[in-house]
Design a protein around this motif. Sequence first.
Motif, PDB file in Angstrom:
ATOM      1  N   UNK A 244     -22.021 -34.162 -20.196  1.00  7.74           N
ATOM      2  CA  UNK A 244     -23.149 -33.409 -20.748  1.00  7.74           C
ATOM      3  C   UNK A 244     -23.128 -33.587 -22.261  1.00  7.74           C
ATOM      4  N   UNK A 245     -24.244 -33.964 -22.846  1.00  2.00           N
ATOM      5  CA  UNK A 245     -24.290 -34.234 -24.286  1.00  2.00           C
ATOM      6  C   UNK A 245     -24.012 -32.977 -25.096  1.00  2.00           C
ATOM      7  N   UNK A 246     -23.598 -33.173 -26.337  1.00  2.00           N
ATOM      8  CA  UNK A 246     -23.266 -32.057 -27.224  1.00  2.00           C
ATOM      9  C   UNK A 246     -24.463 -31.137 -27.436  1.00  2.00           C
ATOM     10  N   UNK A 247     -25.642 -31.720 -27.691  1.00  2.00           N
ATOM     11  CA  UNK A 247     -26.831 -30.910 -27.934  1.00  2.00           C
ATOM     12  C   UNK A 247     -27.246 -30.138 -26.686  1.00  2.00           C
ATOM     13  N   UNK A 248     -27.132 -30.750 -25.524  1.00  2.00           N
ATOM     14  CA  UNK A 248     -27.464 -30.058 -24.280  1.00  2.00           C
ATOM     15  C   UNK A 248     -26.495 -28.914 -24.022  1.00  2.00           C
ATOM     16  N   UNK A 249     -25.220 -29.085 -24.408  1.00  2.00           N
ATOM     17  CA  UNK A 249     -24.242 -27.999 -24.258  1.00  2.00           C
ATOM     18  C   UNK A 249     -24.585 -26.824 -25.173  1.00  2.00           C
ATOM     19  N   UNK A 250     -25.121 -27.122 -26.355  1.00  4.36           N
ATOM     20  CA  UNK A 250     -25.538 -26.050 -27.261  1.00  4.36           C
ATOM     21  C   UNK A 250     -26.706 -25.261 -26.675  1.00  4.36           C
ATOM     22  N   UNK A 251     -27.726 -25.971 -26.199  1.00  7.16           N
ATOM     23  CA  UNK A 251     -28.914 -25.298 -25.679  1.00  7.16           C
ATOM     24  C   UNK A 251     -28.610 -24.591 -24.360  1.00  7.16           C
ATOM     25  N   UNK A 252     -27.618 -25.073 -23.615  1.00  8.89           N
ATOM     26  CA  UNK A 252     -27.182 -24.355 -22.411  1.00  8.89           C
ATOM     27  C   UNK A 252     -26.747 -22.941 -22.780  1.00  8.89           C
ATOM     28  N   UNK A 253     -26.038 -22.812 -23.879  1.00  7.34           N
ATOM     29  CA  UNK A 253     -25.538 -21.502 -24.324  1.00  7.34           C
ATOM     30  C   UNK A 253     -26.672 -20.639 -24.860  1.00  7.34           C
ATOM     31  N   UNK A 254     -27.496 -21.186 -25.742  1.00  6.26           N
ATOM     32  CA  UNK A 254     -28.558 -20.379 -26.350  1.00  6.26           C
ATOM     33  C   UNK A 254     -29.620 -19.968 -25.329  1.00  6.26           C
ATOM     34  N   UNK A 275     -24.460  -9.276 -23.434  1.00  3.78           N
ATOM     35  CA  UNK A 275     -24.788 -10.680 -23.164  1.00  3.78           C
ATOM     36  C   UNK A 275     -23.729 -11.604 -23.758  1.00  3.78           C
ATOM     37  N   UNK A 276     -23.286 -11.315 -24.977  1.00  2.00           N
ATOM     38  CA  UNK A 276     -22.233 -12.127 -25.587  1.00  2.00           C
ATOM     39  C   UNK A 276     -20.927 -11.984 -24.821  1.00  2.00           C
ATOM     40  N   UNK A 277     -20.639 -10.791 -24.332  1.00  2.00           N
ATOM     41  CA  UNK A 277     -19.431 -10.586 -23.531  1.00  2.00           C
ATOM     42  C   UNK A 277     -19.492 -11.394 -22.245  1.00  2.00           C
ATOM     43  N   UNK A 278     -20.673 -11.456 -21.643  1.00  2.00           N
ATOM     44  CA  UNK A 278     -20.837 -12.251 -20.424  1.00  2.00           C
ATOM     45  C   UNK A 278     -20.628 -13.736 -20.700  1.00  2.00           C
ATOM     46  N   UNK A 279     -21.215 -14.223 -21.782  1.00  2.00           N
ATOM     47  CA  UNK A 279     -21.006 -15.620 -22.159  1.00  2.00           C
ATOM     48  C   UNK A 279     -19.521 -15.904 -22.391  1.00  2.00           C
ATOM     49  N   UNK A 280     -18.851 -14.969 -23.029  1.00  2.00           N
ATOM     50  CA  UNK A 280     -17.421 -15.149 -23.311  1.00  2.00           C
ATOM     51  C   UNK A 280     -16.622 -15.231 -22.013  1.00  2.00           C
ATOM     52  N   UNK A 281     -16.991 -14.429 -21.010  1.00  2.00           N
ATOM     53  CA  UNK A 281     -16.295 -14.493 -19.725  1.00  2.00           C
ATOM     54  C   UNK A 281     -16.539 -15.820 -19.014  1.00  2.00           C
ATOM     55  N   UNK A 282     -17.711 -16.402 -19.246  1.00  2.00           N
ATOM     56  CA  UNK A 282     -18.061 -17.654 -18.580  1.00  2.00           C
ATOM     57  C   UNK A 282     -17.610 -18.894 -19.363  1.00  2.00           C
ATOM     58  N   UNK A 283     -16.967 -18.702 -20.501  1.00  2.00           N
ATOM     59  CA  UNK A 283     -16.773 -19.811 -21.442  1.00  2.00           C
ATOM     60  C   UNK A 283     -15.934 -20.961 -20.876  1.00  2.00           C
ATOM     61  N   UNK A 284     -14.978 -20.709 -19.993  1.00  2.00           N
ATOM     62  CA  UNK A 284     -14.149 -21.792 -19.459  1.00  2.00           C
ATOM     63  C   UNK A 284     -14.732 -22.368 -18.172  1.00  2.00           C
ATOM     64  N   UNK A 285     -15.540 -21.570 -17.478  1.00  2.00           N
ATOM     65  CA  UNK A 285     -16.057 -21.985 -16.176  1.00  2.00           C
ATOM     66  C   UNK A 285     -17.359 -22.771 -16.299  1.00  2.00           C
ATOM     67  N   UNK A 286     -18.253 -22.298 -17.138  1.00  2.00           N
ATOM     68  CA  UNK A 286     -19.595 -22.883 -17.211  1.00  2.00           C
ATOM     69  C   UNK A 286     -19.899 -23.641 -18.498  1.00  2.00           C
ATOM     70  N   UNK A 287     -19.318 -23.185 -19.608  1.00  2.00           N
ATOM     71  CA  UNK A 287     -19.732 -23.694 -20.907  1.00  2.00           C
ATOM     72  C   UNK A 287     -18.571 -24.271 -21.705  1.00  2.00           C
TER      73      UNK A 287
END
Length: 385
Positions: A244-254, A275-287
């Motif tokens: 997955x490209x770097x830019x696509x990984x950024x937009x996946x998060x935003x 919402x930020x806490x949820x992203x943080x929980x998903x950081x190793x699995x999805x992002x």
Amino acid sequence: MGDKPNYQKIPVHQLVPGMWICRLDQDAPDSAFESQSFYFTSEAALLLLCPDCKYVYIDVNRSLQAPSERQDGTQEARKLYLNLRTQMDRVMGDIRLGNALQHKRMRNVLEDLMEAVLHDSKSMVYLAMLRNHQDELVSKAVSVAVLSLVFAKHIGLRQDQLLPLGMGALLHPVGLLQVPNEILTKTDPLTETEKELIRQYPRRGHDYLLAQGGFDDETLDVVLHHQERLNGEGYPDRLKGRDISFLARMVAITSVYEALTRDRSYRQALSPTKALSQLYRWRFHDFDSRLVEKFIQSLGVYPPGCLVELSNGALAVVHATHTEQRTQPQVLLLTCPELKPLEQQELVDLAQTPRLDIRKALDPSDPRLEKLLKSVMSGHPGFPI
């Protein structure tokens, strides 16, 4: 600014934003000047600190107009933001009607947006969190673009990557225009056929832009792959990790952050902190975990739009954060300490307001706050809570 102090006693009602307050009338008479000094931002903010204050001492030589200039800048950012949404309304309208996408208009929208983020990223993030736009896809497109460019500014992304990132973020939801609205707004669980239709929207958007011509490969890649996940469970191509490209990984998060903080047909919006806490929980699995951490840093401990309780009991919504003082953002007061809604918005910079700070972040969906927030919102429908 003069080298020597120039003290002057002045009534509270004559204060102007930017005056440097050295001492309150409630201070001990023999206390040293500048023992509790700060810039004045508003009378309401001062009275929160000292309700019975009648006059103060200011240092004329240290006083300036920076706080009022910041408020003027916020108004300019608001005008620009509204213009951007109007332009994107036209773009989405053209696509819905089957008209050709006007590259010049898209380029102008993006360049205006990039300039706005570069000039005043804090106000742009706050405005992006407002949920008062009729066209949900337009709001989604502009909000994700703002968040992505603010994120890029924070990590120091190369100039040549800003254009494809911003354009890809602005156009990332165009494929959803080909999904029936009754599916997008459905409250019941989707059928497998409906889920597959949703999963194909990035490819539909990509193919539409490819047929239009004139878009670079990086922009097209963002549109196609912003729903991919590092574990390979995303769509449409089930890419994994660095495929997955770097830019696509950024937009996946935003794009996920934007979606989490927006009311959906099947669930209520999360508060920015949740919402930020949820992203943080998903950081190793999805992002990409490093990018998730950088994104959280770009928004701060209390992100714009976050509802907070101040140390004096008043409620406020975070307006902008400080790079060096992340726990002391600028806030817009919603209530007085007795929880009575204020008739007029008051911008308070906690970094410049001694003895007042944030006690805790609040969840707007808390039933205990429902009646109060309805009263607040009836007077200020633009607040992002």
